[in-house]
Design an enzyme around this catalytic site. Structure first.
Site, PDB file in Angstrom:
ATOM      1  N   LYS A 156       0.841  -1.210   0.000  1.00 27.48           N
ATOM      2  CA  LYS A 156       0.000   0.000   0.000  1.00 27.48           C
ATOM      3  C   LYS A 156       0.867   1.247   0.000  1.00 27.48           C
ATOM      4  CE  LYS A 156      -1.384   1.642   4.203  1.00 27.48           C
ATOM      5  NZ  LYS A 156      -1.073   3.061   4.373  1.00 27.48           N
ATOM      6  N   ASN A 157       1.914   1.247   0.822  1.00 23.85           N
ATOM      7  CA  ASN A 157       2.736   2.457   0.934  1.00 23.85           C
ATOM      8  C   ASN A 157       3.596   2.714  -0.304  1.00 23.85           C
ATOM      9  OD1 ASN A 157       1.669   3.022   3.382  1.00 23.85           O
ATOM     10  ND2 ASN A 157       3.476   2.491   4.590  1.00 23.85           N
ATOM     11  N   ARG A 197      -3.325  11.061   4.928  1.00 24.93           N
ATOM     12  CA  ARG A 197      -2.266  12.058   4.850  1.00 24.93           C
ATOM     13  C   ARG A 197      -1.457  11.943   3.554  1.00 24.93           C
ATOM     14  NH1 ARG A 197      -0.310  14.432   8.811  1.00 24.93           N
ATOM     15  NH2 ARG A 197       1.745  14.135   7.918  1.00 24.93           N
ATOM     16  N   CYS A 246      -3.000  13.289  13.500  1.00 24.88           N
ATOM     17  CA  CYS A 246      -3.640  11.987  13.327  1.00 24.88           C
ATOM     18  C   CYS A 246      -3.393  11.163  14.577  1.00 24.88           C
ATOM     19  CB  CYS A 246      -3.168  11.284  12.064  1.00 24.88           C
ATOM     20  SG  CYS A 246      -1.597  10.480  12.229  1.00 24.88           S
ATOM     21  N   ARG A 248       2.509  14.691  13.103  1.00 24.90           N
ATOM     22  CA  ARG A 248       2.840  14.454  11.692  1.00 24.90           C
ATOM     23  C   ARG A 248       2.769  15.705  10.808  1.00 24.90           C
ATOM     24  NH1 ARG A 248       0.433   8.743   9.774  1.00 24.90           N
ATOM     25  NH2 ARG A 248       2.197   8.783   8.385  1.00 24.90           N
ATOM     26  N   PRO A 249       3.686  16.645  11.031  1.00 22.77           N
ATOM     27  CA  PRO A 249       3.692  17.845  10.189  1.00 22.77           C
ATOM     28  C   PRO A 249       4.118  17.535   8.749  1.00 22.77           C
ATOM     29  CG  PRO A 249       5.593  17.827  11.647  1.00 22.77           C
ATOM     30  CD  PRO A 249       4.775  16.625  11.990  1.00 22.77           C
ATOM     31  N   ASP A 253       6.087   0.727  11.529  1.00 21.44           N
ATOM     32  CA  ASP A 253       4.829   0.081  11.147  1.00 21.44           C
ATOM     33  C   ASP A 253       4.758  -1.385  11.598  1.00 21.44           C
ATOM     34  OD1 ASP A 253       3.932   2.399  10.027  1.00 21.44           O
ATOM     35  OD2 ASP A 253       4.149   1.768   7.942  1.00 21.44           O
ATOM     36  N   ILE A 289       9.906   7.212  16.040  1.00 18.51           N
ATOM     37  CA  ILE A 289       9.447   7.926  14.829  1.00 18.51           C
ATOM     38  C   ILE A 289       8.202   8.783  15.122  1.00 18.51           C
ATOM     39  CG2 ILE A 289       8.749   7.685  12.394  1.00 18.51           C
ATOM     40  CD1 ILE A 289      11.465   6.469  12.716  1.00 18.51           C
ATOM     41  N   ARG A 341      -7.933  -0.288   5.812  1.00 19.50           N
ATOM     42  CA  ARG A 341      -7.122   0.705   5.097  1.00 19.50           C
ATOM     43  C   ARG A 341      -5.862   0.055   4.519  1.00 19.50           C
ATOM     44  NH1 ARG A 341      -5.152   5.486   8.316  1.00 19.50           N
ATOM     45  NH2 ARG A 341      -4.145   5.671   6.303  1.00 19.50           N
TER      46      ARG A 341
HETATM   47  C1  UD1 Z   1       5.342   6.772   5.848  1.00 16.80           C
HETATM   48  C2  UD1 Z   1       4.396   5.599   5.802  1.00 16.80           C
HETATM   49  C3  UD1 Z   1       3.965   5.213   7.213  1.00 16.80           C
HETATM   50  C4  UD1 Z   1       5.205   4.959   8.071  1.00 16.80           C
HETATM   51  C5  UD1 Z   1       6.137   6.135   8.010  1.00 16.80           C
HETATM   52  C6  UD1 Z   1       7.449   5.889   8.735  1.00 16.80           C
HETATM   53  C7  UD1 Z   1       3.314   5.941   3.679  1.00 16.80           C
HETATM   54  C8  UD1 Z   1       2.056   6.248   2.943  1.00 16.80           C
HETATM   55  N1  UD1 Z   1       3.237   5.970   5.012  1.00 16.80           N
HETATM   56  O1  UD1 Z   1       4.608   7.857   6.410  1.00 16.80           O
HETATM   57  O2  UD1 Z   1       3.179   4.036   7.130  1.00 16.80           O
HETATM   58  O3  UD1 Z   1       4.787   4.771   9.416  1.00 16.80           O
HETATM   59  O4  UD1 Z   1       6.471   6.453   6.653  1.00 16.80           O
HETATM   60  O5  UD1 Z   1       8.086   4.772   8.232  1.00 16.80           O
HETATM   61  O6  UD1 Z   1       4.306   5.601   3.082  1.00 16.80           O
HETATM   62  N2  UD1 Z   1       7.956  14.539   9.670  1.00 16.80           N
HETATM   63  C9  UD1 Z   1       8.136  15.881   9.895  1.00 16.80           C
HETATM   64  N3  UD1 Z   1       7.879  16.753   8.870  1.00 16.80           N
HETATM   65  C10 UD1 Z   1       7.451  16.331   7.646  1.00 16.80           C
HETATM   66  C11 UD1 Z   1       7.294  14.949   7.410  1.00 16.80           C
HETATM   67  C12 UD1 Z   1       7.550  14.071   8.438  1.00 16.80           C
HETATM   68  O7  UD1 Z   1       8.511  16.288  10.987  1.00 16.80           O
HETATM   69  O8  UD1 Z   1       7.245  17.169   6.760  1.00 16.80           O
HETATM   70  C13 UD1 Z   1       8.212  13.586  10.753  1.00 16.80           C
HETATM   71  C14 UD1 Z   1       6.991  12.739  11.129  1.00 16.80           C
HETATM   72  O9  UD1 Z   1       6.140  13.426  12.028  1.00 16.80           O
HETATM   73  C15 UD1 Z   1       7.664  11.524  11.722  1.00 16.80           C
HETATM   74  C16 UD1 Z   1       8.934  11.368  10.880  1.00 16.80           C
HETATM   75  O10 UD1 Z   1       9.149  12.637  10.272  1.00 16.80           O
HETATM   76  O11 UD1 Z   1       8.022  11.801  13.059  1.00 16.80           O
HETATM   77  C17 UD1 Z   1       8.863  10.323   9.807  1.00 16.80           C
HETATM   78  O12 UD1 Z   1       7.677  10.501   9.061  1.00 16.80           O
HETATM   79  P1  UD1 Z   1       7.594  10.131   7.522  1.00 16.80           P
HETATM   80  O13 UD1 Z   1       8.706   9.223   7.163  1.00 16.80           O
HETATM   81  O14 UD1 Z   1       7.419  11.377   6.736  1.00 16.80           O
HETATM   82  O15 UD1 Z   1       6.233   9.328   7.463  1.00 16.80           O
HETATM   83  P2  UD1 Z   1       5.182   9.335   6.305  1.00 16.80           P
HETATM   84  O16 UD1 Z   1       5.854   9.496   4.986  1.00 16.80           O
HETATM   85  O17 UD1 Z   1       4.050  10.242   6.660  1.00 16.80           O
END
Ligand code: UD1
Length: 443
Positions: free
Chosen positions: A37-38, A116, A140, A145-146, A331, A353, A423
């Site tokens: 899915k991801n 998201r 969420c 999750r910014p 995950d 994370i 989901r």
């Molecule tokens: C993706 C996965 C999710 C997985 C996560 C971490 C998808 C659709 N989802 O989510 O299942 O749990 O990776 O492996 O692929 N962060 C910031 N600013 C940003 C973006 C992220 O501070 O602009 C922080 C997040 O809050 C978190 C960390 O960075 O603490 C990692 O998040 P990120 O790798 O971006 O997760 P997603 O891509 O949302």
């Protein structure tokens, strides 16, 4: 072939309301692992980058895919479904995207708040259309999750970003410009968004501290098939040479390592033996090693089949800490906690994370687990027996951790709010039942 969404999409019409699980059965059998899915979500969005057709195969039948498809359709993208095979339930395994005409580069709040990953459209829309309007996702269940890293990267590529009324308004004069981008934090989504945007930028983009997840490599493979020039994917330094145009391609989505890891734990926790079909070992890096320490064996018995069974009499306690790939995947944290809940001793689980990803702890405690969480650390003291209870799913991976616990609990467990599970897990109950689990689906 059918046009999305004329057919009630995929198997979502089979929405489950609750699961009733009677624990105590050893699971034995073969489980087909779906496409990730991801990986699928950014790959679907990559279709925005070309006015020619993008065909994705091995698409998982999960509701996040429908949510993303709805978003893309609302932008004006045509989606056809293929892979019809009533006997094998393969309808919609193949999706064909046609973004020759993007009429409405806007992602509304109603869709973004559901998922998201909608923010992924920002980079590709900017690159192709020069503008995008995407709702900010908000918080969420697992943390704040910014999306600041996504926005800063787009600014680096020359976009003008304004936040207004809860929306990101992004625009660029002419083409995006290649740039050197240093992510202050490893982010899977920001790496994917920026990589997609940079494929059509003018000149070279270098990403430092990029995420290395298998889904990033899969996206890069698809983008390359579309004509993009990308190297270094799977390492923290990714280099993208922008091109003027991308073209049609056909791409098979990589196996879902989280689904595979979840069923590996199902084999281990029930002391059974499950063959995971459609998955190669490398995607399980980071998780495999910890499962082995816990007493499971994982063997690639065929090029795309991994056999998982327990080789230690009792589950061994293993302390883990979540990290970006190739570390232990966040995950898989909730599922691993269920395994540790019945281990022969104490372990600690640290979540680095997301700040609020222990929602499953109190539900597992209601099933008799001995777990205390303090901030980002949980101390799990293994118990000999869990007992069935009525529990509540809170997010996707938390929900499946309750399913795993229920598979070994004494008596009956009822799991509510199954839309979380749907989901990201395709036909979860069916797959477990086929391996001998005693599960009833209550509608
Ligand atoms: C993706 C996965 C999710 C997985 C996560 C971490 C998808 C659709 N989802 O989510 O299942 O749990 O990776 O492996 O692929 N962060 C910031 N600013 C940003 C973006 C992220 O501070 O602009 C922080 C997040 O809050 C978190 C960390 O960075 O603490 C990692 O998040 P990120 O790798 O971006 O997760 P997603 O891509 O949302």
């Amino acid at each position: 072939m059918a046009t999305y969404p004329s057919i009630s999409h995929l198997s979502i019409k089979l929405f489950m309301k609750k699961l009733l699980i009677r624990g105590g059965k050893k699971l034995n059998g073969t489980i087909e692992i779906t496409g990730a899915k991801n990986a699928a979500l950014p790959l679907m969005v990559a279709s925005i980058l070309t006015d020619e057709k993008l065909t994705l195969t091995n698409v998982p039948h999960v509701s996040d895919i429908s949510t993303m498809a709805n978003l893309l359709v609302s932008l004006g993208i045509g989606i056809e479904m293929d892979g019809m095979d009533k006997d094998h339930g393969n309808q919609g395994r193949v999706l064909i995207f046609n973004a020759s005409n993007i009429s409405n580069p806007i992602a509304p709040y109603e869709l973004v708040r559901k998922m998201r990953a909608s923010i992924f459209i920002l980079g590709p829309l900017l690159a192709r259309m020069g503008k995008a309007k995407v709702s900010l996702p908000g918080g969420c269940a697992i943390g704040t999750r910014p999306v600041d890293l996504h926005l800063k990267a787009m600014e680096k590529l020359g976009a003008k970003i304004e936040i207004e009324g809860g929306y990101v308004n992004a625009s660029v004069e002419g083409r995006l410009k290649g740039a050197e981008i240093n992510f202050e934090k490893v982010s899977v989504g920001a790496t994917e968004n920026t990589m997609m945007a940079a494929t059509l930028a003018e000149g070279e983009t270098i990403l430092h501290n990029a995420a290395c997840e298998p889904e990033i490599i899969d996206l890069a493979n698809c983008l390359r098939a579309m004509g993009a020039k990308i190297s270094g994917d799977g390492t923290p330094r990714v280099v993208i040479q922008g091109v003027e145009k991308l073209h049609a391609a056909r791409h098979k989505i990589v196996a879902d390592r989280i689904e595979a890891g979840t069923y590996a734990i199902a084999a281990g926790i029930t002391d059974g033996c499950i063959r995971l079909k459609g998955v190669e070992m490398w995607v399980l890096t980071g998780v495999k090693e910890e499962l082995e320490k816990a007493g499971l064996s994982l063997t690639q018995v065929e090029p795309d089949v991994i056999e998982v069974k327990r080789i230690s009499k009792l589950i061994q306690p293993v302390s883990i800490s979540t990290h970006p790939y190739p570390g232990f995947a966040t995950d898989m944290q909730a599922q691993f906690m269920s395994l540790m809940a019945v281990a022969d001793g104490a372990s600690t689980i640290e979540e680095t994370i997301f700040e609020n990803r222990f929602m499953h702890v109190m539900e597992l405690v209601r099933m008799g687990a001995n777990i205390e969480s303090h901030g980002s650390l949980a101390v799990v003291k293994g118990v000999a027996k869990l007992t069935g209870a009525e529990v509540m799913a809170t997010d996707l991976r938390a929900s499946v951790s309750l399913v795993l616990a229920a598979l070994v609990a004494d008596g009956e467990t009822i799991i509510n709010r199954l839309y979380h599970l749907e989901r990201g897990y395709e036909r979860l109950a069916d797959k477990l039942i086929a391996c001998g689990a005693d599960i009833s689906i209550l509608y």
